[in-house]
Design a protein around this motif. Structure first.
Motif, PDB file in Angstrom:
ATOM      1  N   ILE A  23     -45.359 -62.541 -64.164  1.00 15.69           N
ATOM      2  CA  ILE A  23     -46.128 -61.363 -64.598  1.00 15.69           C
ATOM      3  C   ILE A  23     -47.559 -61.795 -64.945  1.00 15.69           C
ATOM      4  O   ILE A  23     -47.799 -62.439 -65.966  1.00 15.69           O
ATOM      5  N   LYS A  25     -50.383 -59.852 -65.294  1.00 15.63           N
ATOM      6  CA  LYS A  25     -51.297 -58.821 -65.819  1.00 15.63           C
ATOM      7  C   LYS A  25     -52.318 -59.417 -66.778  1.00 15.63           C
ATOM      8  O   LYS A  25     -51.977 -60.319 -67.553  1.00 15.63           O
ATOM      9  N   VAL A  67     -44.369 -53.425 -62.437  1.00 17.63           N
ATOM     10  CA  VAL A  67     -43.342 -53.427 -63.481  1.00 17.63           C
ATOM     11  C   VAL A  67     -43.621 -52.418 -64.592  1.00 17.63           C
ATOM     12  O   VAL A  67     -42.785 -52.187 -65.454  1.00 17.63           O
ATOM     13  N   MET A 151     -33.415 -51.588 -63.842  1.00 21.30           N
ATOM     14  CA  MET A 151     -34.278 -52.430 -64.685  1.00 21.30           C
ATOM     15  C   MET A 151     -34.130 -51.973 -66.138  1.00 21.30           C
ATOM     16  O   MET A 151     -33.888 -50.793 -66.398  1.00 21.30           O
ATOM     17  N   MET A 153     -35.427 -53.013 -70.477  1.00 22.67           N
ATOM     18  CA  MET A 153     -36.112 -53.861 -71.460  1.00 22.67           C
ATOM     19  C   MET A 153     -35.372 -53.761 -72.784  1.00 22.67           C
ATOM     20  O   MET A 153     -35.174 -52.657 -73.300  1.00 22.67           O
ATOM     21  N   MET A 191     -37.432 -61.232 -70.160  1.00 26.21           N
ATOM     22  CA  MET A 191     -38.857 -61.564 -70.240  1.00 26.21           C
ATOM     23  C   MET A 191     -38.967 -62.933 -70.910  1.00 26.21           C
ATOM     24  O   MET A 191     -37.957 -63.592 -71.150  1.00 26.21           O
ATOM     25  N   SER A 192     -40.199 -63.365 -71.235  1.00 23.98           N
ATOM     26  CA  SER A 192     -40.365 -64.711 -71.807  1.00 23.98           C
ATOM     27  C   SER A 192     -39.418 -64.972 -72.981  1.00 23.98           C
ATOM     28  O   SER A 192     -38.822 -66.036 -73.072  1.00 23.98           O
ATOM     29  N   ARG A 207     -38.644 -61.259 -65.446  1.00 25.45           N
ATOM     30  CA  ARG A 207     -40.077 -60.936 -65.404  1.00 25.45           C
ATOM     31  C   ARG A 207     -40.766 -61.739 -66.511  1.00 25.45           C
ATOM     32  O   ARG A 207     -40.719 -61.378 -67.675  1.00 25.45           O
ATOM     33  N   ILE A 208     -41.384 -62.853 -66.116  1.00 18.68           N
ATOM     34  CA  ILE A 208     -41.916 -63.761 -67.135  1.00 18.68           C
ATOM     35  C   ILE A 208     -43.431 -63.867 -67.043  1.00 18.68           C
ATOM     36  O   ILE A 208     -43.971 -64.208 -65.991  1.00 18.68           O
ATOM     37  N   GLY A 209     -44.097 -63.537 -68.129  1.00 14.61           N
ATOM     38  CA  GLY A 209     -45.550 -63.541 -68.156  1.00 14.61           C
ATOM     39  C   GLY A 209     -46.127 -64.614 -69.040  1.00 14.61           C
ATOM     40  O   GLY A 209     -46.561 -65.681 -68.573  1.00 14.61           O
ATOM     41  N   SER A 210     -46.107 -64.381 -70.365  1.00  9.73           N
ATOM     42  CA  SER A 210     -46.850 -65.261 -71.268  1.00  9.73           C
ATOM     43  C   SER A 210     -46.358 -66.701 -71.265  1.00  9.73           C
ATOM     44  O   SER A 210     -47.163 -67.610 -71.453  1.00  9.73           O
ATOM     45  N   ARG A 216     -51.754 -63.209 -73.500  1.00 10.29           N
ATOM     46  CA  ARG A 216     -52.707 -62.301 -72.860  1.00 10.29           C
ATOM     47  C   ARG A 216     -53.812 -61.907 -73.817  1.00 10.29           C
ATOM     48  O   ARG A 216     -53.586 -61.733 -75.004  1.00 10.29           O
TER      49      ARG A 216
END
Ligand code: PLP
Length: 219
Positions: A23, A25, A67, A151, A153, A191-192, A207-210, A216
């Motif tokens: 992810i 963003k 997402v 999906m 959360m 997620m993370s 879905r892994i971002g940070s 962010r």
């Protein structure tokens, strides 16, 4: 953050049947290219405009996943290229995606977002509404969208047992739907902060971002 190291770590750690959606963003193109050069091909964004800008300037073999919550009037901007829309939450939105996909001579894969968290702020629909969409005559006539999974959360909490029970619930909905709709194959959860629990509960897509790209900065 060593983005390349992080991608490698997740790729080696995740079971083979679990896809990594990185992810990206708010992150600049250089960061996305670092992930790309570490062989990451699936990137996720939550704003259509930002994703479209990135799609225009980055390599064309990237699979772009939306997402975030989708506004119907913006579907047209991503319809030419988006590969999976994770957060479909109404038949009206699905109709718009179908229409724009048709204009682009494409079929777009979608997931239905099921609300599993306690918090009111999270988008999504309940299992009964999702079942209605899957069984609707309207959906059966749409030739340019495929619902390929669900999906969800989990609640943002340190209470791991609560998170686990929410993911388990989503997995049970997924398994039940699959009896009637065997084409459902993706379960996007994790997620993370909670992906390990999600994988234990049957996630096929995290879905892994940070923890890949760093915190962010929204300014
Ligand atoms: C931002 C976002 C993520 C990634 O969150 P991290 O905690 O940074 O891994 C996952 N899913 C959705 C829908 C998001 O908006």
């Amino acid at each position: 953050m060593d983005i390349s190291e992080n991608i490698k770590k997740y790729k080696s750690e995740l079971p083979e049947n679990v896809k990594l959606v990185a992810i990206s963003k708010t992150k600049p193109n250089e960061d996305l290219m670092e992930a790309y050069n570490a062989s990451q091909r699936i990137l996720g964004e939550n704003k259509i405009q930002e994703m479209t800008d990135k799609w225009e300037s980055l390599p064309k073999d990237i699979e772009w996943h939306m997402v975030g919550h989708v506004q119907r009037n913006k579907v047209k901007y991503m319809a030419p290229y988006v590969s999976l829309i994770h957060a479909v939450d109404s038949l009206k939105l699905l109709k718009e995606i179908n229409k724009r996909a048709k204009q682009n001579e494409r079929t777009i894969d979608c997931l239905l977002q099921i609300k599993i968290a306690e918090e009111d702020s999270k988008f999504g629909i309940d299992a009964a509404e999702a079942e209605e969409i899957l069984n609707s005559e309207a959906y059966s006539k749409m030739k340019h969208v495929n619902i390929t999974g669900l999906m969800g959360m989990a609640t943002f909490t340190d209470d791991k047992e609560q998170v686990r029970s929410e993911f388990k619930y989503l997995k049970s909905v997924f398994d039940k739907f699959r009896e009637q709709h065997p084409q459902l194959k993706e379960l996007s959860m994790g997620m993370s902060g909670d992906y390990q629990i999600a994988v234990e509960c049957g996630s096929t897509m995290v879905r892994i971002g940070s923890s890949i790209f760093g915190e962010r900065n929204y300014n």
